[in-house]
Scaffold this motif. Structure first.
Motif, PDB file in Angstrom:
ATOM      1  N   ARG A   1     109.543  34.732 -59.781  1.00 17.44           N
ATOM      2  CA  ARG A   1     110.106  35.691 -60.750  1.00 17.44           C
ATOM      3  C   ARG A   1     110.889  35.008 -61.863  1.00 17.44           C
TER       4      ARG A   1
ATOM      5  N   LYS B   1     103.507  31.042 -63.790  1.00 20.61           N
ATOM      6  CA  LYS B   1     104.793  30.907 -63.100  1.00 20.61           C
ATOM      7  C   LYS B   1     104.602  30.243 -61.739  1.00 20.61           C
TER       8      LYS B   1
ATOM      9  N   VAL C   1     101.570  35.508 -64.186  1.00 17.06           N
ATOM     10  CA  VAL C   1     102.078  35.190 -62.851  1.00 17.06           C
ATOM     11  C   VAL C   1     101.531  33.834 -62.399  1.00 17.06           C
TER      12      VAL C   1
ATOM     13  N   THR D   1      99.923  35.252 -54.047  1.00 14.65           N
ATOM     14  CA  THR D   1     100.436  36.492 -54.619  1.00 14.65           C
ATOM     15  C   THR D   1      99.286  37.454 -54.881  1.00 14.65           C
TER      16      THR D   1
ATOM     17  N   VAL E   1      97.992  40.751 -57.177  1.00  7.04           N
ATOM     18  CA  VAL E   1      98.190  41.599 -58.349  1.00  7.04           C
ATOM     19  C   VAL E   1      97.465  42.898 -58.037  1.00  7.04           C
TER      20      VAL E   1
END
Length: 99
Positions: free
Chosen positions: A98, A41, A38, A9, A11
């Motif tokens: 999410r 997660k 994040v 991911t 950012v």
């Protein structure tokens, strides 16, 4: 577009600044705090030992932080052959993170 691992991911701040250390302190702090949320997660949803935090690259003129699920250091080698994911796999991974 070219993740190193499932769950990789980025950012990215809303401010378009080329170099992360040219960001104002408040924006940089916000990015790090957001990246932590994040990463937690990602680690909860993707099987990995840790989530690597990498500030790397000249490929795009926009400051960003990579969060990469990893089992070993090779998982964070940007020169390795990258896995291919379908659009549906990308969406499923995003949905998982999410939640």
């Amino acid at each position: 577009i070219n993740p190193l691992e499932k769950g990789h991911t980025l950012v990215v701040p809303k401010k378009e600044i080329d170099y992360i250390f040219d960001l104002d302190d408040e924006t940089l702090q916000g990015m790090i705090v957001f990246a932590k949320k994040v990463a937690k997660k990602i680690q909860a949803k993707i099987a990995c030992k840790r989530v690597a935090v990498v500030v790397f690259g000249l490929e795009v003129p926009h400051a960003h932080i990579h969060l990469i699920p990893m089992e070993n250091e090779y998982d964070v080698d940007f020169r390795k052959v990258k896995p291919k994911f379908t659009p549906e796999e990308f969406e499923e991974t995003a949905r998982m993170i999410r939640e």
